[in-house]
Design a protein around this motif. Structure first.
Motif, PDB file in Angstrom:
ATOM      1  N   TRP A  87       0.847  -1.263  -0.181  1.00 38.53           N
ATOM      2  CA  TRP A  87       0.206  -0.059  -0.085  1.00 38.53           C
ATOM      3  C   TRP A  87       0.848   1.175   0.014  1.00 38.53           C
ATOM      4  O   TRP A  87       1.921   1.348   0.579  1.00 38.53           O
ATOM      5  CB  TRP A  87      -0.858   0.040   1.247  1.00 38.53           C
ATOM      6  N   SER A  88       0.518   2.179  -0.478  1.00 33.60           N
ATOM      7  CA  SER A  88       1.191   3.700  -0.865  1.00 33.60           C
ATOM      8  C   SER A  88       1.755   4.050   0.599  1.00 33.60           C
ATOM      9  O   SER A  88       2.863   4.479   0.667  1.00 33.60           O
ATOM     10  CB  SER A  88       0.431   4.605  -1.505  1.00 33.60           C
ATOM     11  N   SER A  89       0.856   3.847   1.848  1.00 31.68           N
ATOM     12  CA  SER A  89       1.271   4.423   2.871  1.00 31.68           C
ATOM     13  C   SER A  89       2.587   3.846   3.648  1.00 31.68           C
ATOM     14  O   SER A  89       3.308   4.573   4.469  1.00 31.68           O
ATOM     15  CB  SER A  89       0.255   4.488   3.900  1.00 31.68           C
ATOM     16  N   ILE A  94       8.143   5.423   4.976  1.00 34.01           N
ATOM     17  CA  ILE A  94       9.685   5.276   4.723  1.00 34.01           C
ATOM     18  C   ILE A  94      10.295   6.314   4.340  1.00 34.01           C
ATOM     19  O   ILE A  94      11.165   6.870   4.927  1.00 34.01           O
ATOM     20  CB  ILE A  94       9.868   3.850   3.603  1.00 34.01           C
ATOM     21  N   ILE A  95       9.731   6.956   3.173  1.00 31.14           N
ATOM     22  CA  ILE A  95      10.470   8.324   2.758  1.00 31.14           C
ATOM     23  C   ILE A  95      10.286   9.386   3.867  1.00 31.14           C
ATOM     24  O   ILE A  95      11.437  10.037   3.999  1.00 31.14           O
ATOM     25  CB  ILE A  95       9.800   8.521   1.292  1.00 31.14           C
ATOM     26  N   ALA A 334      -5.147  -5.200  -4.009  1.00 28.21           N
ATOM     27  CA  ALA A 334      -4.959  -3.980  -2.980  1.00 28.21           C
ATOM     28  C   ALA A 334      -3.685  -3.181  -3.343  1.00 28.21           C
ATOM     29  O   ALA A 334      -2.602  -3.651  -3.645  1.00 28.21           O
ATOM     30  CB  ALA A 334      -5.039  -4.508  -1.468  1.00 28.21           C
ATOM     31  N   GLY A 335      -3.816  -1.940  -3.268  1.00 33.32           N
ATOM     32  CA  GLY A 335      -2.809  -0.834  -3.547  1.00 33.32           C
ATOM     33  C   GLY A 335      -2.547  -0.616  -4.944  1.00 33.32           C
ATOM     34  O   GLY A 335      -1.741   0.061  -5.252  1.00 33.32           O
ATOM     35  N   TYR A 344       3.849   9.037  -7.682  1.00 32.16           N
ATOM     36  CA  TYR A 344       4.443   9.757  -6.553  1.00 32.16           C
ATOM     37  C   TYR A 344       6.006   9.002  -6.467  1.00 32.16           C
ATOM     38  O   TYR A 344       6.739   9.500  -5.476  1.00 32.16           O
ATOM     39  CB  TYR A 344       3.778   9.475  -4.954  1.00 32.16           C
ATOM     40  N   LEU A 345       6.163   8.019  -7.052  1.00 29.38           N
ATOM     41  CA  LEU A 345       7.534   7.329  -6.952  1.00 29.38           C
ATOM     42  C   LEU A 345       8.252   7.583  -8.435  1.00 29.38           C
ATOM     43  O   LEU A 345       9.163   6.811  -8.619  1.00 29.38           O
ATOM     44  CB  LEU A 345       7.412   6.070  -6.525  1.00 29.38           C
TER      45      LEU A 345
END
Ligand SMILES: Cc1ncc(COP(=O)(O)O)c(C=O)c1O
Length: 393
Positions: A87-89, A94-95, A334-335, A344-345
């Motif tokens: 999942w993105s969160s 981490i970032i 999922a995700g 975003y990456l």
């Protein structure tokens, strides 16, 4: 909003939950983080088999607080290993905590990080492995757990969509140093919005409790720490010592009341979900769909339609069949599939060759899931399998 004949989730907040909540509202005048939250945390810790739990407002908040804690405990390390199928969160936390995400591919058998790929990425800079137990499958083997324990590598388990899984009888969420859960609507249990941070370490728990509430020392629930810090900072008003960088990700008494009710039926609901999954796998055609999952200790989240082989036309036909039967679905699981493909990456993606993410890419383009929930009717599952049987290759 479109109404589906078979939605992703149904009836997760029951009439009984609503009535208990109304009763609580009528009889109480304190609604923010308080005694009910403490009660829920205690009951959750007992159910899971950990010493401490911290109730927060989402699984994403649980991820963020956990990684912020990691950044205080592993100050000299810079990398966190994470699956590209998550999942993105997980990645964002981490970032945002100052680490570099190191992406690895997954296995199709459990949709979790590929253990051999992880071994190759471990080095002196590795602060942690952030494992996602995806879709109700157990995300690691006993051998691998022994391996990372021997190497003393910090393990954070994202168990947000896999409540109740177990590795040889030990629940997922108790295998590493910190674990995260989500109680969002479609998950195994729900507090509408909500999440939990779990640990056996008093130090980690105190940090989680403080970070949940602005970083305030008085929220640490750790009298020894409070006494020590107070005497070291005599110039500060002892009610307002911001001991660690914090947020406000508290949840409410109302959500805790629902959580306490939901927890009572969690095990029964997991059994029903697993029975649905067994029935689905028994009837699902094996010529086109991947069904060779590692089911030991699993706690099914959703029913997967994963093509065995890349075939765009066939995948389109499957989607059409779901649409015409009013069945809700999510492509890429999922995700949304491969995180490395997300905007975003985009700067990080350049450093990777997507060809090395064979299984994540396969999930991204040739998989989808439909909902599994405790009162999903058997005949719907069988009908879905029959609809799939009729699809021409
Ligand atoms: C694996 C995983 N991690 C984190 C989250 C975030 O949880 P929430 O939606 O409660 O913020 C989700 C959400 O579904 C998830 O599936």
């Amino acid at each position: 909003m479109k109404k589906f004949n078979w939605p992703l989730m149904s009836n997760n907040i029951t009439q009984n939950d609503k009535e208990i909540l109304i009763k609580f509202i009528k009889s109480s005048d304190k609604f923010t983080n308080g005694e009910k939250v403490k009660q829920f945390e205690k009951k959750w810790s007992q159910w899971l088999g950990v010493k401490y739990s911290t109730f927060v407002n989402s699984g994403a908040s649980a991820n963020l607080v956990s990684l912020k804690i990691l950044s205080e405990l592993e100050k000299n390390k810079s990398e966190v290993i994470v699956p590209a199928f998550t999942w993105s969160s997980d990645v964002v936390s981490i970032i945002n905590s100052g680490f570099k995400p190191i992406f690895v591919d997954i296995n199709l058998k459990n949709l979790a990080l590929d253990e051999e790929s992880v071994k190759k990425k471990i080095n002196k800079k590795t602060a942690a492995i952030f494992l996602t137990h995806a879709m109700g499958f157990v995300g690691l083997s006993k051998n691998f757990l022994n391996y990372i324990n021997k190497k003393k590598i910090f393990l954070i388990e994202d168990t947000c969509e896999s409540h109740g899984i177990n590795l040889n009888g030990k629940k997922g969420g108790t295998l590493g140093q910190i674990s995260n859960f989500s109680f969002y609507y479609a998950h195994h249990m729900s507090t509408i919005e909500g999440g939990m941070i779990c640990t056996n370490s008093k130090e980690i728990d105190s940090l989680a409790k403080m970070k949940r509430g602005h970083g305030l020392l008085r929220d640490s629930q750790n009298q020894k720490l409070i006494n020590n810090v107070k005497s070291a900072y005599k110039d500060l008003n002892s009610d307002f010592i911001f001991f660690t960088e914090g947020f406000n990700v508290r949840n409410t008494e109302l959500s805790a009341v629902i959580g306490i009710e939901q927890l009572k039926r969690l095990d029964a609901n997991i059994r029903s979900r697993n029975k649905n999954h067994e029935l689905f796998l028994k009837h699902l055609r094996k010529d086109i769909f991947f069904t060779d999952f590692d089911l030991k200790g699993s706690s099914n989240y959703a029913l997967h339609l994963i093509l065995k082989k890349k075939n765009k036309n066939l995948f389109k036909k499957i989607i059409l069949a779901l649409k015409s039967n009013s069945i809700e679905y999510r492509i890429g699981s999922a995700g949304g599939g491969n995180q490395l493909r997300q905007p975003y990456l985009k700067s990080i993606k350049k450093k990777y060759n997507l060809k090395n993410f064979t299984n994540t890419e396969h999930m991204h383009f040739y998989s989808l899931y439909v909902g599994n929930y405790p009162d999903l009717e058997r005949n719907k599952i069988i009908k879905l399998c029959k609809v799939m049987d009729k699809i021409n290759l």
